[in-house]
Design a protein around this motif. Structure first.
Motif, short mmCIF file in Angstrom:
data_model
loop_
_atom_site.label_atom_id
_atom_site.label_comp_id
_atom_site.label_asym_id
_atom_site.label_seq_id
_atom_site.Cartn_x
_atom_site.Cartn_y
_atom_site.Cartn_z
N VAL A 297 -14.06 154.41 -26.20
CA VAL A 297 -13.65 153.42 -25.17
C VAL A 297 -12.41 153.94 -24.47
CG1 VAL A 297 -12.90 151.08 -24.75
CG2 VAL A 297 -14.58 151.55 -26.54
N ARG A 298 -12.54 154.21 -23.22
CA ARG A 298 -11.42 154.67 -22.41
C ARG A 298 -10.77 153.48 -21.70
NH1 ARG A 298 -14.14 159.92 -19.44
NH2 ARG A 298 -14.69 161.05 -21.38
N ARG A 299 -9.57 153.70 -21.26
CA ARG A 299 -8.89 152.64 -20.52
C ARG A 299 -9.64 152.30 -19.25
NH1 ARG A 299 -3.90 150.43 -20.33
NH2 ARG A 299 -3.23 151.75 -22.06
N SER A 300 -10.20 153.30 -18.60
CA SER A 300 -10.95 153.06 -17.35
C SER A 300 -12.20 152.22 -17.63
CB SER A 300 -11.33 154.39 -16.70
OG SER A 300 -12.14 155.16 -17.57
N THR A 301 -12.86 152.53 -18.76
CA THR A 301 -14.06 151.75 -19.12
C THR A 301 -13.71 150.30 -19.38
OG1 THR A 301 -15.06 153.73 -20.09
CG2 THR A 301 -16.02 151.61 -20.70
N LEU A 302 -12.58 150.10 -20.12
CA LEU A 302 -12.13 148.74 -20.40
C LEU A 302 -11.75 148.01 -19.12
CD1 LEU A 302 -11.44 146.58 -22.48
CD2 LEU A 302 -9.16 147.62 -22.71
N SER A 303 -11.05 148.67 -18.24
CA SER A 303 -10.64 148.03 -16.99
C SER A 303 -11.87 147.68 -16.14
CB SER A 303 -9.70 148.95 -16.20
OG SER A 303 -8.53 149.21 -16.94
N GLU A 304 -12.87 148.61 -16.10
CA GLU A 304 -14.09 148.34 -15.33
C GLU A 304 -14.85 147.15 -15.90
OE1 GLU A 304 -18.29 150.56 -14.21
OE2 GLU A 304 -16.68 151.66 -15.23
N PHE A 305 -14.92 147.06 -17.25
CA PHE A 305 -15.63 145.94 -17.88
C PHE A 305 -14.92 144.61 -17.61
CE2 PHE A 305 -16.18 143.10 -21.56
CZ PHE A 305 -17.57 142.91 -21.50
N ILE A 306 -13.60 144.61 -17.69
CA ILE A 306 -12.85 143.38 -17.41
C ILE A 306 -13.04 142.94 -15.97
CG2 ILE A 306 -10.52 142.42 -17.24
CD1 ILE A 306 -9.75 144.17 -19.63
N ALA A 307 -13.01 143.86 -15.03
CA ALA A 307 -13.18 143.52 -13.61
C ALA A 307 -14.59 142.98 -13.36
CB ALA A 307 -12.90 144.74 -12.75
N ALA A 308 -15.61 143.64 -13.97
CA ALA A 308 -16.99 143.18 -13.79
C ALA A 308 -17.17 141.81 -14.39
CB ALA A 308 -17.94 144.19 -14.42
N SER A 309 -16.58 141.56 -15.54
CA SER A 309 -16.71 140.24 -16.19
C SER A 309 -16.04 139.15 -15.34
CB SER A 309 -16.08 140.27 -17.58
OG SER A 309 -16.74 141.19 -18.41
N ARG A 310 -14.85 139.51 -14.80
CA ARG A 310 -14.16 138.53 -13.96
C ARG A 310 -14.99 138.20 -12.71
NH1 ARG A 310 -9.98 141.27 -13.16
NH2 ARG A 310 -8.75 140.45 -14.90
N GLU A 311 -15.56 139.22 -12.07
CA GLU A 311 -16.37 139.00 -10.87
C GLU A 311 -17.63 138.20 -11.18
OE1 GLU A 311 -17.66 139.12 -6.93
OE2 GLU A 311 -15.70 139.55 -7.82
N ALA A 312 -18.26 138.54 -12.31
CA ALA A 312 -19.48 137.81 -12.69
C ALA A 312 -19.16 136.35 -12.98
CB ALA A 312 -20.11 138.48 -13.92
N ALA A 313 -18.08 136.12 -13.71
CA ALA A 313 -17.70 134.73 -14.01
C ALA A 313 -17.38 133.97 -12.74
CB ALA A 313 -16.51 134.71 -14.96
N SER A 314 -16.72 134.64 -11.80
CA SER A 314 -16.38 133.99 -10.53
C SER A 314 -17.63 133.61 -9.75
CB SER A 314 -15.48 134.91 -9.70
OG SER A 314 -15.21 134.34 -8.44
N GLN A 315 -18.60 134.55 -9.68
CA GLN A 315 -19.85 134.26 -8.96
C GLN A 315 -20.64 133.15 -9.65
OE1 GLN A 315 -22.25 137.61 -8.00
NE2 GLN A 315 -20.52 138.87 -7.30
#
Length: 501
Positions: A297-315
């Motif tokens: 797990v890289r920091r970039s992977t974690l940041s990408e997952f958090i951003a995708a989760s936030r966007e999905a939850a928002s939608q």
């Protein structure tokens, strides 16, 4: 010679004295003769005056009797008994008869329906003789059968007497048939003990009574027929109202069904989008879980997952929020439609809710519906019936204003009007209506698209709801090719005693 000369001779003075008394004797005789002749001449005139006075009195009595019968006919149009009783009494009194009676025809028999001055023996004889066959030799049957006046000065000579004659002893009889359109429906008879004809005036009076009896019978028949016809029309009206009520409920359910279909279709979009986003988020979560298990797990992977989760939850939240609003709007409209309770509401909000539900079902017809409402139009009225009005107006325009399937628009505007009223102006840019269609547009069951299954109740329901339930008034303006405008003025405070929808 001396006596002659003494009686008529010499002296002039005796002659003068003799002449004077002779004149005095003659004068009184002439005067008495003149007075006697004058008295003889005056007697016939006095007799004529007395005769005319008697005739005038009798004419007044006859007029009063006929007026009395007419008053009874007017006062009791369905009760023949008082009319017949008064006729026989007046006939007996004015014709100086010992017996009087009214007879009616019923099929092939004659019935006695009223009589006057009958003794118990005469009543028993009548009950034995009547109903009498119309074909019998009875004079009453003859008068009715042959539709003519029977006037016999002495029945013992002419024949035709009956048990009634034997018990009562009458000799002369006058029978006048009661004719209705040349059909004898009965007769009036008067009888006397004296063997003689009745005077002409009494014959005419009995004819008048016969005519009044016919009027009474006809009034009763027509009144009964009118009552029966009224009852039938009332029953037909009740049946029509029941059928109309059923069709109205069907129309309401159909409109609500279209609203449900439109809302269901619209809810499908945000719910479908939410499902898609949630499914993508699940896949991302699984991949992230696999990376975590590998320890890669890289920091970039974690940041990408958090951003995708936030966007999905928002939608998901956004789309589910839209779905919730649609459901709440639909629930409110559906509740208003079904319950039709009086409550306070904002006219603009309810208008937007109703039109919002309708837009979804009208997308396939290329029809746009625009709403422009003045803010803070608070009403204390019936939102359900008001929503039904808007629904019927929009659907009526969709079905009739654009017959060729071309695109069009509907505009709904609401604003305050005067003190305590609001104005809702509904307009479309469709084909308009002809004067003939405009004249009948609010009539029940009138439609120009019956072949397409339309009931013709849409605008009739609109008119009834606006004028009855909402306590307002409605005005329509239209011309062929110039669209249609419908103005609705209604009070903000609906009538407390609003009629049932």
């Amino acid at each position: 010679m001396t006596p002659r000369s003494a009686a008529g001779g010499g002296s002039k003075k005796p002659q003068s004295r003799t002449a004077k008394p002779r004149k005095r004797i003659i004068a009184p005789k002439v005067a008495r003769a003149s007075r006697s002749a004058k008295t003889d001449a005056e007697n016939p005139a006095q007799t004529e005056v007395e005769r005319l006075a008697l005739e005038l009195q009798q004419a007044r009595e006859r007029q009063a009797a006929t007026s009395e019968v007419l008053s009874l006919i007017a006062d009791a149009p369905t009760d023949l008994a008082p009319v017949f009783d008064r006729i026989v009494r007046n006939a007996a009194r004015l014709c100086q008869s010992v017996l009087s009676a009214v007879y009616r025809r019923d099929g092939d028999h004659v019935h006695l329906v009223a009589h006057d001055q009958f003794s118990p023996a005469s009543v028993a004889a009548v009950r034995k003789a009547y109903p009498a066959p119309l074909t019998s030799k009875n004079l009453i049957s003859v008068a009715i059968r042959e539709r003519r006046v029977v006037h016999e000065p002495d029945v013992l000579v002419s024949g035709g007497y009956s048990e009634l004659q034997k018990t009562s002893g009458y000799r002369s009889i006058l029978i006048v048939p009661m004719l209705r359109d040349e059909v004898a429906i009965g007769a009036i008879a008067v009888m006397r003990l004296e063997p003689q004809l009745f005077p002409k005036a009494q014959v005419e009076l009995l004819k008048t009574f016969a005519g009044q009896a016919v009027i009474a019978i006809e009034n009763t028949r027509l009144f009964t027929e009118v009552q029966e016809r009224t009852r039938q029309l009332s029953q037909s009206l009740d049946d029509l109202r029941a059928a109309q009520g059923s069709l109205v409920q069907t129309e309401k359910l159909a409109a609500l069904g279209r609203l449900v279909a439109g809302v269901a279709h619209e809810i499908n979009t945000p719910v479908g989008t939410s499902l898609t986003v949630a499914s993508a988020l699940i896949n991302k979560t699984k991949r992230f879980e696999a990376d975590v298990a590998k320890g890669d797990v890289r920091r970039s992977t974690l940041s990408e997952f958090i951003a995708a989760s936030r966007e999905a939850a928002s939608q998901i939240m956004f789309n589910l929020g839209n779905a919730v609003e649609l459901i709440q709007s639909f629930k409110q409209v559906a509740a208003d439609r079904n319950v039709s309770d009086r409550r306070r509401f904002d006219l603009g909000e309810v208008t937007e809710q109703v039109v919002g539900g309708l837009r979804f079902g009208l997308r396939g017809q290329n029809l746009t519906v625009a709403v422009e409402c003045e803010p803070d139009l608070v009403m204390n009225s019936y939102p359900g019936p008001y929503g039904q009005v808007l629904t019927n107006l929009v659907l009526n325009s969709a079905a009739h204003a654009f017959p060729d399937g071309g695109g069009g628009s509907v505009h709904i505007a609401a604003q305050a009007s005067g003190k305590g009223n609001v104005e809702v102006l509904f307009s479309d840019d469709g084909c308009g209506m002809s004067p003939e269609v405009k004249r009948q547009v609010f009539d029940p069951f009138f439609t120009t698209r019956r072949d397409q299954g339309n009931t013709g109740l849409g605008l009739h329901i609109v008119h009834n709801i606006v004028t009855n339930r909402l306590g307002g008034r409605i005005h329509l303006e239209t011309k062929p090719g110039m669209g249609t405008k419908i103005q609705i003025i209604m009070p903000r405070e609906a009538p407390r005693e609003a009629a049932a929808e």
